[in-house]
Scaffold this motif. Structure first.
Motif, PDB file in Angstrom:
ATOM      1  N   ARG A 208      42.850   9.959 -69.210  1.00 44.03           N
ATOM      2  CA  ARG A 208      42.043   9.416 -68.103  1.00 44.03           C
ATOM      3  C   ARG A 208      41.330  10.574 -67.409  1.00 44.03           C
ATOM      4  O   ARG A 208      41.967  11.587 -67.114  1.00 44.03           O
ATOM      5  N   PRO A 209      40.026  10.442 -67.119  1.00 42.37           N
ATOM      6  CA  PRO A 209      39.281  11.550 -66.513  1.00 42.37           C
ATOM      7  C   PRO A 209      39.969  12.174 -65.303  1.00 42.37           C
ATOM      8  O   PRO A 209      39.914  13.385 -65.118  1.00 42.37           O
ATOM      9  N   GLU A 210      40.627  11.365 -64.465  1.00 40.16           N
ATOM     10  CA  GLU A 210      41.176  11.897 -63.207  1.00 40.16           C
ATOM     11  C   GLU A 210      42.189  13.009 -63.421  1.00 40.16           C
ATOM     12  O   GLU A 210      42.487  13.761 -62.499  1.00 40.16           O
TER      13      GLU A 210
ATOM     14  N   TYR B 287      41.722  15.497 -65.454  1.00 37.86           N
ATOM     15  CA  TYR B 287      41.021  16.670 -65.989  1.00 37.86           C
ATOM     16  C   TYR B 287      39.822  17.037 -65.109  1.00 37.86           C
ATOM     17  O   TYR B 287      39.332  16.220 -64.342  1.00 37.86           O
TER      18      TYR B 287
ATOM     19  N   TYR C 142      32.807  12.129 -61.533  1.00 36.46           N
ATOM     20  CA  TYR C 142      33.908  11.618 -60.729  1.00 36.46           C
ATOM     21  C   TYR C 142      34.419  12.753 -59.851  1.00 36.46           C
ATOM     22  O   TYR C 142      33.903  13.875 -59.912  1.00 36.46           O
TER      23      TYR C 142
ATOM     24  N   PRO D 230      36.562   7.875 -70.960  1.00 39.27           N
ATOM     25  CA  PRO D 230      35.775   8.926 -71.633  1.00 39.27           C
ATOM     26  C   PRO D 230      34.993   8.433 -72.849  1.00 39.27           C
ATOM     27  O   PRO D 230      33.877   8.875 -73.086  1.00 39.27           O
TER      28      PRO D 230
END
Lengths: 208, 208
Positions: free
Chosen positions: A177-179, A181, B131, B178
Motif C-alpha cells: 500500500r502506498p502509505e 512507502y 499522496y 499502485p
C-alpha cells in the motif's frame, strides 16, 4: 556538497516478485557506494555472529511491551500461553533488532525483511516499493530468473502472497500500500537503472 | 533533443485530498509548457461546447458493448431497464470521451476524472498518484486551503472516500492502488516542486 555527502541515507526496498526490485537495490547500493543487505546476507550474518541466539533474551525482555510481541504471542502461540515466543519469531525479532543497528551505523540499502516498518520512525530512511505489470514480471521471471513458464505462473500466484502475509504478520500493515512507502515505482516502462536514477533524484530533493 | 521534445507526453495525476497533488499538476503543466485540465475546467468546457448533450447518442451507441456501460446500467438504473442511462452518467461518459480527444490532440496534464483509467491503453500516458502522511495533509488543508480544523478532519474522512467510490463506480478498479499508476509519490518530505521534478525525471527516462 560535502554536507550532502555526509548525510546518512538509508533506502529500504520492498518489491513484487519479478519486478526486478532486488537488482534495483543492488545497483542502487553500488551507485551510492554503500553496503547492501537482503535476506540471505542478513541470515548469514545472524548465523555467523550467533546473533539470533545471543540476542534472544534481551530482545524478549524489550519486546514484551511492543506491538511485535503482542502480535507474535497473539498469532503464533495457540495453547502455549502469552509468554511463549517461538524460535522462529525470536529469530525474526533478533533480525529486526540487527536491522536497527545497521541503520544506526550508516548509509545502506536494505531489500525486504520489513525494513521499512522496522525503521519507520527514522527521518533519514526512504522506503521504496518496486512493482511492475504482470506481463513484464512474467517475462522477467522466465527470461532472467530462468524459471519455466509453469513455475513463473506459480511464483506470480504465491510469492507475493507469502510476502504480504509475512509483512502483515510482523507489522500489522498491508504490504504494497502506498502509505507505507515514500515512493512506489512501476519498473515496466523504464530500465532498472532508470528506477535507481529516480530513487537518487528523490534523495537529492529530500536532502537538499 | 528535437525528437524528444516532439514526443507526446500525457500525465494524469490522481491525488489524496490535502496531498498538494492538484497544485503538482498545475506546476507540472507550466514546467512542461502544456495544457492543464481538471474537473472544473473539463466541466466548463463540456457545458460551453454543449458537448455533453451533443455526444450522448454517439457515446451511448459505442458504450453499449463497453465495461463502463455495463457498469452504469448495472448500478445506476434500478427498475428502469437495461437500456436506461441517467443524464449524470451520460455526462461522465461524454467527459471520458472528451478526455480521449484531448489526449489525441497532444501533450497535457490531467488531474482527476479517472483519466488514468480512461487513457490506460495509450503508451505515451504516465499515471501518477500523489499522496502524503495524514499529519502533513491536515496541515496543508488548514494552512493552505484555509479550512477550519473541524472541516479539515471531516475532509480527510470523506473526500478520498468519495473519490474512491467515484473511481470504483466508473472503472471497477481500486483507487490509490499502485498497480493503476506508473509512479506514486509521497509528497510529505519533499516540496511540490520536488514532486514535479521526479515526474519529469521519470518522463526523461521513459522517453529516452
Amino acid at each position: 556538497l560535502e554536507d550532502r555527502v555526509m548525510k546518512k541515507q538509508i533506502i529500504t526496498i520492498s518489491r513484487e516478485f519479478g519486478s526486478g526490485g532486488h537488482l534495483v537495490g543492488k545497483v542502487l547500493a553500488e551507485k551510492m557506494d554503500v553496503p547492501y543487505y537482503d535476506k540471505s546476507i542478513l541470515d548469514r550474518i545472524a548465523e555467523e555472529k550467533g546473533y539470533s541466539v545471543e540476542m534472544m533474551e534481551e530482545d524478549e525482555k524489550r519486546a514484551k511491551n511492543s506491538f511485535l510481541y503482542s502480535l507474535t504471542t497473539a498469532f503464533g502461540s495457540a495453547g502455549t500461553g502469552p509468554d511463549y515466543i517461538s524460535i522462529n519469531e525470536k529469530f525474526f525479532l533478533a533480525q529486526f533488532d540487527y536491522i536497527r543497528r545497521i541503520a544506526k551505523e550508516g548509509s545502506c540499502v536494505i531489500v525486504g525483511r520489513c525494513a521499512d516498518y522496522v525503521l519507520r520512525d527514522m527521518p533519514f530512511v526512504t522506503n521504496v516499493f518496486i512493482y511492475a505489470d504482470k506481463q513484464q514480471k512474467f517475462k522477467r521471471i522466465v527470461n532472467e530468473y530462468g524459471l519455466s513458464r509453469e513455475d513463473a505462473e506459480k511464483g506470480l500466484r504465491d510469492v507475493d502472497k507469502a510476502r504480504a502475509n509475512y509483512y502483515k504478520y510482523h507489522t500489522g500493515q498491508e504490504w504494497g500500500r502506498p502509505e507505507n512507502y515514500h515512493l512506489c515505482i512501476n519498473s515496466s516502462n523504464i530500465s532498472l537503472g532508470g528506477c535507481t536514477d529516480i530513487i537518487m533524484k528523490y534523495q537529492e530533493i529530500k536532502t537538499k
